[in-house]
Design a protein around this motif. Structure first.
Motif, PDB file in Angstrom:
ATOM      1  N   SER A   1      45.297  40.981  48.963  1.00 52.52           N
ATOM      2  CA  SER A   1      46.204  40.900  47.818  1.00 52.52           C
ATOM      3  C   SER A   1      45.764  39.834  46.817  1.00 52.52           C
ATOM      4  O   SER A   1      45.542  40.124  45.646  1.00 52.52           O
ATOM      5  CB  SER A   1      47.632  40.600  48.280  1.00 52.52           C
ATOM      6  OG  SER A   1      48.155  41.683  48.999  1.00 52.52           O
ATOM      7  N   ARG A   2      45.642  38.599  47.295  1.00 50.67           N
ATOM      8  CA  ARG A   2      45.327  37.490  46.397  1.00 50.67           C
ATOM      9  C   ARG A   2      43.971  37.687  45.717  1.00 50.67           C
ATOM     10  O   ARG A   2      43.848  37.534  44.489  1.00 50.67           O
ATOM     11  CB  ARG A   2      45.354  36.179  47.177  1.00 50.67           C
ATOM     12  CG  ARG A   2      44.964  34.927  46.387  1.00 50.67           C
ATOM     13  CD  ARG A   2      45.941  34.634  45.275  1.00 50.67           C
ATOM     14  NE  ARG A   2      45.739  33.297  44.717  1.00 50.67           N
ATOM     15  CZ  ARG A   2      46.262  32.891  43.570  1.00 50.67           C
ATOM     16  NH1 ARG A   2      47.039  33.706  42.863  1.00 50.67           N
ATOM     17  NH2 ARG A   2      46.047  31.667  43.120  1.00 50.67           N
ATOM     18  N   LEU A   3      42.943  38.016  46.477  1.00 50.93           N
ATOM     19  CA  LEU A   3      41.606  38.130  45.883  1.00 50.93           C
ATOM     20  C   LEU A   3      41.515  39.271  44.855  1.00 50.93           C
ATOM     21  O   LEU A   3      41.018  39.060  43.743  1.00 50.93           O
ATOM     22  CB  LEU A   3      40.539  38.291  46.972  1.00 50.93           C
ATOM     23  CG  LEU A   3      40.350  37.103  47.913  1.00 50.93           C
ATOM     24  CD1 LEU A   3      39.195  37.368  48.868  1.00 50.93           C
ATOM     25  CD2 LEU A   3      40.116  35.805  47.135  1.00 50.93           C
ATOM     26  N   PRO A   4      41.979  40.486  45.177  1.00 54.07           N
ATOM     27  CA  PRO A   4      41.924  41.549  44.155  1.00 54.07           C
ATOM     28  C   PRO A   4      42.739  41.229  42.914  1.00 54.07           C
ATOM     29  O   PRO A   4      42.308  41.501  41.785  1.00 54.07           O
ATOM     30  CB  PRO A   4      42.484  42.773  44.893  1.00 54.07           C
ATOM     31  CG  PRO A   4      42.268  42.491  46.326  1.00 54.07           C
ATOM     32  CD  PRO A   4      42.433  41.012  46.478  1.00 54.07           C
ATOM     33  N   GLU A   5      43.933  40.666  43.100  1.00 54.61           N
ATOM     34  CA  GLU A   5      44.764  40.354  41.946  1.00 54.61           C
ATOM     35  C   GLU A   5      44.110  39.323  41.045  1.00 54.61           C
ATOM     36  O   GLU A   5      44.207  39.389  39.822  1.00 54.61           O
ATOM     37  CB  GLU A   5      46.132  39.856  42.409  1.00 54.61           C
ATOM     38  CG  GLU A   5      46.999  40.946  43.036  1.00 54.61           C
ATOM     39  CD  GLU A   5      48.282  40.400  43.628  1.00 54.61           C
ATOM     40  OE1 GLU A   5      48.564  39.203  43.404  1.00 54.61           O
ATOM     41  OE2 GLU A   5      48.996  41.155  44.311  1.00 54.61           O
ATOM     42  N   LEU A   6      43.416  38.382  41.649  1.00 57.23           N
ATOM     43  CA  LEU A   6      42.831  37.285  40.898  1.00 57.23           C
ATOM     44  C   LEU A   6      41.489  37.656  40.269  1.00 57.23           C
ATOM     45  O   LEU A   6      41.165  37.208  39.162  1.00 57.23           O
ATOM     46  CB  LEU A   6      42.644  36.076  41.835  1.00 57.23           C
ATOM     47  CG  LEU A   6      42.314  34.723  41.209  1.00 57.23           C
ATOM     48  CD1 LEU A   6      43.455  34.233  40.324  1.00 57.23           C
ATOM     49  CD2 LEU A   6      42.011  33.693  42.309  1.00 57.23           C
ATOM     50  N   LEU A   7      40.707  38.511  40.952  1.00 57.40           N
ATOM     51  CA  LEU A   7      39.307  38.656  40.569  1.00 57.40           C
ATOM     52  C   LEU A   7      38.841  40.084  40.278  1.00 57.40           C
ATOM     53  O   LEU A   7      37.722  40.264  39.788  1.00 57.40           O
ATOM     54  CB  LEU A   7      38.421  38.061  41.678  1.00 57.40           C
ATOM     55  CG  LEU A   7      38.668  36.570  41.958  1.00 57.40           C
ATOM     56  CD1 LEU A   7      38.065  36.173  43.297  1.00 57.40           C
ATOM     57  CD2 LEU A   7      38.084  35.727  40.842  1.00 57.40           C
ATOM     58  N   SER A   8      39.661  41.098  40.543  1.00 57.15           N
ATOM     59  CA  SER A   8      39.139  42.462  40.456  1.00 57.15           C
ATOM     60  C   SER A   8      38.905  42.948  39.031  1.00 57.15           C
ATOM     61  O   SER A   8      38.269  43.989  38.836  1.00 57.15           O
ATOM     62  CB  SER A   8      40.072  43.435  41.184  1.00 57.15           C
ATOM     63  OG  SER A   8      41.324  43.506  40.535  1.00 57.15           O
ATOM     64  N   ASP A   9      39.383  42.237  38.026  1.00 52.12           N
ATOM     65  CA  ASP A   9      39.092  42.650  36.653  1.00 52.12           C
ATOM     66  C   ASP A   9      37.602  42.603  36.352  1.00 52.12           C
ATOM     67  O   ASP A   9      37.132  43.243  35.402  1.00 52.12           O
ATOM     68  CB  ASP A   9      39.843  41.757  35.656  1.00 52.12           C
ATOM     69  CG  ASP A   9      41.316  42.124  35.541  1.00 52.12           C
ATOM     70  OD1 ASP A   9      41.704  43.202  36.031  1.00 52.12           O
ATOM     71  OD2 ASP A   9      42.088  41.328  34.970  1.00 52.12           O
ATOM     72  N   ASN A  10      36.850  41.867  37.156  1.00 48.97           N
ATOM     73  CA  ASN A  10      35.399  41.765  36.954  1.00 48.97           C
ATOM     74  C   ASN A  10      34.611  42.699  37.866  1.00 48.97           C
ATOM     75  O   ASN A  10      33.383  42.645  37.889  1.00 48.97           O
ATOM     76  CB  ASN A  10      34.945  40.321  37.193  1.00 48.97           C
ATOM     77  CG  ASN A  10      35.527  39.364  36.171  1.00 48.97           C
ATOM     78  OD1 ASN A  10      35.586  39.671  34.985  1.00 48.97           O
ATOM     79  ND2 ASN A  10      35.972  38.196  36.622  1.00 48.97           N
TER      80      ASN A  10
END
Length: 343
Positions: free
Chosen positions: A177-186
């Motif tokens: 949850s935390r990692l995709p929400e924070l970084l998946s735009d890239n």
């Protein structure tokens, strides 16, 4: 200070200290996976799915929400493959009846059935296509996408699903949850077109196998980084839904993400391509019917009714962080936590 006031104060303190965690990939990632899968479909399918893209996106999270209301739902999201012994990921019977004969259905349900349930859902989707039943096509497509995505998560393949056995409680929501929400735009989500799957049951097991092989890195890298970060650097506070919650800090999250070397992105890409390929395979196996039509009013009303019931069910899903509890259970748990602290 009155006893009631102390309980309220401690209640708030417990709330603030709860780490943010979610169920499965988290609503954000599940919805993005289903949505992006639509754009990999062939022309004869993509028009229909794009018309209903809001449905398959928004309802991608329904299986998680159902876990409290529907008995037997929770095991469909995971398989604790390590409870079956050394090298079980390679030795486990791939087909349901063989597995039942070897371990019993009760045992399989106790430790998760996600790879077999994926194949069952694929069969149901094929039948829905054959019947040209728009409601069932969309409902099953959304659900199937959820289970496939879950099978791509390393922590959905172990009894240590939230790091509770290794002193890493909260890692479940952190990774998915935390990692995709924070970084998946890239992330690069161009995954190529959907492809026909010759053996869907074995493909489901391929997902579980690749996810399980990544598990060691998921746990080991978090342990290593925890030794390098002070507590106040590992966590921070954010306001979400008008509540202040403790989360893994941006610095710690990025350091962990870097050590994983693209693992979360790879698993999301795998999920997107596989979801679309299962949809496509079911459609081909149904004879490639022409897809048209809209959602019925009955289906819309059913969704509204189900939404009201999801958080009221009596079935407690296994703990993946306190935030995964239904609101009433979470509130009761926190009051008990605070009373214990006061005592």
């Amino acid at each position: 200070m009155t006893a009631a006031f102390r309980i309220i104060a401690l209640f708030l303190a417990c709330w603030l200290l709860l780490p943010l965690s979610g169920a499965a990939w988290g609503f954000f990632a599940h919805q993005r996976i289903n949505r992006l899968a639509v754009f990999t479909l062939p022309p004869d399918m993509v028009t229909f799915y794009k018309k209903h893209i809001r449905y398959v996106t928004e309802n991608a999270v329904n299986p998680d929400r159902r876990r409290y209301a529907v008995e037997g739902e929770a095991p469909r999201h995971y398989i604790d493959i390590d409870v079956y012994g050394d090298s079980a990921i390679y030795k486990m019977p791939r087909y349901w009846q063989q597995a039942v004969e070897k371990y019993s259905e009760d045992t399989l349900m106790a430790y998760g059935i996600v790879p077999w349930h994926i194949n069952r859902m694929k069969y149901q989707l094929t039948e829905a296509f054959r019947a040209r039943n728009v409601d069932r096509i969309l409902r099953i497509s959304a659900d199937l996408g959820h289970y496939i995505a879950d099978a791509c998560v390393p922590l959905h393949t172990t009894h240590n699903y939230n790091g509770q056995l290794t002193g890493q409680r909260g890692i479940h929501g952190f990774w998915e949850s935390r990692l995709p929400e924070l970084l998946s735009d890239n992330y690069d989500f161009f995954v190529g077109p959907a492809a026909y799957i010759e053996q869907p049951q074995l493909r489901a097991w391929d997902l579980v196998t690749s996810a399980h092989l990544a598990l060691d890195s998921v746990l080991r890298f978090e342990r290593e980084l925890t030794q390098q970060f002070d507590e106040d650097k590992k966590y921070s506070f954010e306001v979400r839904n008008n509540q202040t919650v403790r989360v893994y800090s941006s610095a710690f999250s990025r350091a962990y993400h870097d050590k994983l070397n693209g693992q979360v992105e790879r698993q999301m890409r795998l999920a997107i391509q596989t979801v679309a390929s299962f949809w496509y395979t079911a459609w081909v196996d149904a004879g490639q019917p022409h897809l048209t039509g809209d959602i019925s009013e009955e289906e819309r009303n059913l969704l509204k009714m189900e939404e009201k019931e999801y958080d009221k069910g009596p079935h407690k899903a296994r703990e993946e962080g306190e935030a995964s509890l239904p609101p009433k259970q979470l509130q009761q748990h926190m009051v008990l936590c605070c009373v214990r602290e006061e005592d």
